[in-house]
Design an enzyme around this catalytic site. Sequence first.
Site, PDB file in Angstrom:
ATOM      1  N   GLU A 105       4.605   9.465 127.138  1.00 18.17           N
ATOM      2  CA  GLU A 105       4.756   7.856 126.748  1.00 18.17           C
ATOM      3  C   GLU A 105       3.687   7.117 127.853  1.00 18.17           C
ATOM      4  O   GLU A 105       3.212   6.616 127.107  1.00 18.17           O
ATOM      5  CB  GLU A 105       5.811   8.121 126.634  1.00 18.17           C
ATOM      6  CG  GLU A 105       7.022   8.861 126.798  1.00 18.17           C
ATOM      7  CD  GLU A 105       6.966   8.501 125.142  1.00 18.17           C
ATOM      8  OE1 GLU A 105       6.442   7.771 124.058  1.00 18.17           O
ATOM      9  OE2 GLU A 105       7.023   9.818 124.190  1.00 18.17           O
TER      10      GLU A 105
ATOM     11  N   MET B 284       9.562   6.456 123.727  1.00 14.91           N
ATOM     12  CA  MET B 284       8.642   5.813 122.795  1.00 14.91           C
ATOM     13  C   MET B 284       8.384   4.422 123.805  1.00 14.91           C
ATOM     14  O   MET B 284       8.218   4.179 124.461  1.00 14.91           O
ATOM     15  CB  MET B 284       9.430   4.378 122.208  1.00 14.91           C
ATOM     16  CG  MET B 284       8.555   3.531 121.093  1.00 14.91           C
ATOM     17  SD  MET B 284       8.186   4.050 119.907  1.00 14.91           S
ATOM     18  CE  MET B 284       6.637   3.229 120.142  1.00 14.91           C
TER      19      MET B 284
HETATM   20  N1  B3K Z   1       5.502   6.979 118.684  1.00 15.59           N
HETATM   21  C1  B3K Z   1       7.271   7.729 119.548  1.00 15.59           C
HETATM   22  C2  B3K Z   1       7.406   8.271 117.643  1.00 15.59           C
HETATM   23  C3  B3K Z   1       8.309   6.659 117.299  1.00 15.59           C
HETATM   24  C4  B3K Z   1       8.882   7.691 116.421  1.00 15.59           C
HETATM   25  C5  B3K Z   1       8.993   6.437 115.200  1.00 15.59           C
HETATM   26  N2  B3K Z   1       9.998   7.167 113.927  1.00 15.59           N
HETATM   27  C6  B3K Z   1       7.445   8.802 120.061  1.00 15.59           C
HETATM   28  C7  B3K Z   1       6.464   9.243 120.700  1.00 15.59           C
HETATM   29  O1  B3K Z   1       5.373  10.623 120.266  1.00 15.59           O
HETATM   30  O2  B3K Z   1       5.746   8.803 122.074  1.00 15.59           O
HETATM   31 ZN    ZN Z   2       3.932  10.177 121.010  1.00 17.99          ZN
END
Ligand code: B3K
Ligand code: ZN
Length: 876
Positions: free
Chosen positions: A301, A266
């Site tokens: 990320e 995340m």
């Molecule tokens: N943005 C997060 C994913 C979050 C999922 C929430 N259920 C990871 C990513 O795509 O980088």
């Molecule tokens: Zn992502």
Amino acid sequence: MSSRQAIHRLDYTPPSYLIDRVDLTFDLDDTQTKVTSRLIIRRNKDVAAETPLVLHGEELKLDSVKLDGAVLPHTAYSVGENELTIIAMPDDGILEIVTVINPAANTSLMGLYQSNGNFFTQCEAEGFRKITYYLDRPDVMAKFTTTIIADKTKYPILLSNGNRVGSGQLDKNRHWVKWVDPFKKPAYLFALVAGKLVSLTGTHRTQSGRNINIEIYVEPGNLDKCHHALSAAQKAMAWDEERFGLEYDLDTYMIVAVSDFNMGAMENKGLNIFNTKFVLAKPETATDIDFDGIDAVVAHEYFHNWTGNRVTCRDWFQLSLKEGLTVYRDQEFSSDIGSRAVQRISNVRTLRTSQFAEDAGPQAHPIRPDEYLEINNFYTMTIYEKGSEVVRMYETLLGRDGFRKGMDLYFKRHDGQAVTCDDFRAAMADANHADLTQFERWYSQAGTPRVSAQGSYSAEAQSYTLTLTQSCPPTPGQEHKLPFHIPFAIGLIDRRGQDLPLQLEGESHASGTTRVLQLREATQTFTFTHVPCPPVPSLLRDFSAPVVLEYDYSEDELVFLMANDSDAFARWEAANTFATLFIKRLYAQDASLAIQAPEHFIAAYRKLISNDKLDPALIALMLQLPAENYLLEQLSDVDPSRLALVCQSIKQQIARELRQELLATYQKLNDGTPYRYDGEQVARRDLKNVCLDYLAELDEAMISSLLADQYRKADNMTDRLAALRALVNRDGGEAQLADFAAQWADDALVMDKWFALQATSRRKGTLSRVQTLLSHPAFSLKNPNKVRALITSFCVLNLPHFHAADGYGYAFAAEKIIELDAINPQIAARLASCFNRWTKIEPARRELMKQELERIRDQAGLSSDTFEIVSKALAA
Ligand code: B3K
Ligand code: ZN
């Protein structure tokens, strides 16, 4: 349980209130964490309505509410199950809210929770509302300050977003740390970590000369497994500067690894939280694929810092704006640091096996969906992988420089804003003076388009004419589709295997040997002139659009393309198409007939194995038969046991007929070189282990000892696991399984591999072994990695056992989905997707699957997550 009310994209309205600043104080405690939130709020002048202030909140115990320093009487607000309403909120004011939460009881792993005694948060998509009352929507962006107070012995490390600005001691062995994030952000990017952690640090010097500290936090004992993740972060930072001119904007970039995590990682501002799977690796514990995965996820990320954080989504329907774009960016990064061809083929394989199935099934949705019950169900292959293909098509249409111009304009216009997919498309169009109006249909229409191609050669005119016709099957709620704007890349190959220079009718001269045709109509014809002989067309080169191509290649043409196509994707695709064609034919033939792959396919494979001019990684990819789940999609009324049997018989035939070549290549590559993770070695290991996988089909003592040898002598997990997998499928590999478990009992990630191997074993009795493993001391239903390793791999990858005719596989899945739903609805809902393609399966099993779906749906207290998946499946 949240209410079962669908949310619609077109109902979007801007927020009535805006939050400029948030000051949070966490007094951490296992069961009673006190959260004090001070919000500087003002009415949104752009919104006319005089509405009360409604803050989101879930599973919170409200302690007190103050407005501008004065305690609010109970009559001034109301508390609902999922909201706090401030009845007469003035135009601006400071709201101070104190809530109490119970992290120890939080098994959903959303909001603030504990893992191995440490505290972590996960707020995307709507987890912040489980921490405090807030306007938990991505278009409300505020500057955050976070103070964390905790026991100093149990939680020496206290982290949050931004910069650490102060710290101190308190009584009772407690200490505090204060963090300030100078960038405004939506609440979903908030993060907090507290615990006993150690860190590996490194630096990166940016092109503009700033020094960035990179810190990787893990549990004690894991420091020796962080070096690859650190170098991945350094590579990613350099790449984003080079390719997109984007530098990191804080002085410190932190990554924290946690073993209990719902997904991969995340992108919280400045403080990324990662599943341990995508941080921890050393050659003895991690495979080449794990190392690749760490590069990709760390880059993904990190890249979100610009595509997601600096420019975020206006609402969750725009999720692909950040996810599709960021997947595209991480795929490009992986292509640049490794082999572009291998990367492209692997990505296409995943897309076609999983996303095409999603697009053809009950959960089909456009990359910008129109409605949802539970947003967490929309972190899908479609949003991510098809989303990335849509972004890639901009690059294919506009060229790499044109794409970069579009990106530059996107950031120039929208830095610091929460925007939509339309804004991104407008930036691409405006920067290139291009008309991308029709391209919008990729965002609004679900389903995988089909493009059928027909070619004809005129000797007289020395021309080749290609007619392309597109269509798109209906998907739930979308009966009729309009034509897409499709970039269709093509080459023409002459009889000697050479690419012909391409000249389209009306052009004055030939240019290039691959051309991107722009297909916009339902049917279009393209004529190439100056074509001296009948060519073999190489179609949809580099998989220039996420479509199904239909072209009636002869088997001879496919063999020709396998040997000659200069486009690596198309070359691999020829092998894949050929294998798919005859496997489907063999599957459909009378069950009493022998299963025999065509002789010229075997001959083509024979040549391929010993081709020393091709990249071994590409050979390895071409030598692998299409995935069973990919084949299943191309059939109807499927008997999965027969499909698995056909695939296995072909594998055995290839092993028998090519024994000599496979063994020679295996022996040549198994040269005892000490392990190194680099492109050349990874490619050689890939091919070696593909050969081993075929050889393991042979019932020979010599092969048994070869497998046992590789298992014993391997100095790395890639080779050890490849041998163990083969042993487990062949003769059970009991001795080696026990040896492996004894050696790695304390390494959770390695034990995941051990669980997954057994869950995917094709031997008799697999389901009962999986059931026994549920009580293994290293297994826990509360840990998503364990669930994925043992249960999801069984349900998704073990076709013959999951689809056993007695229905026990289905009953097992349903039971676990129900059990998990009470613990972690997100993980339960993901697992429930294993029933998605039930209408594809033959009638007797289909009926059994349907009964299990109904059993889940009718479960009292079912989460809206699982309900949404199961009810949509049943509506198919
Ligand atoms: N943005 C997060 C994913 C979050 C999922 C929430 N259920 C990871 C990513 O795509 O980088
Ligand atoms: Zn992502």
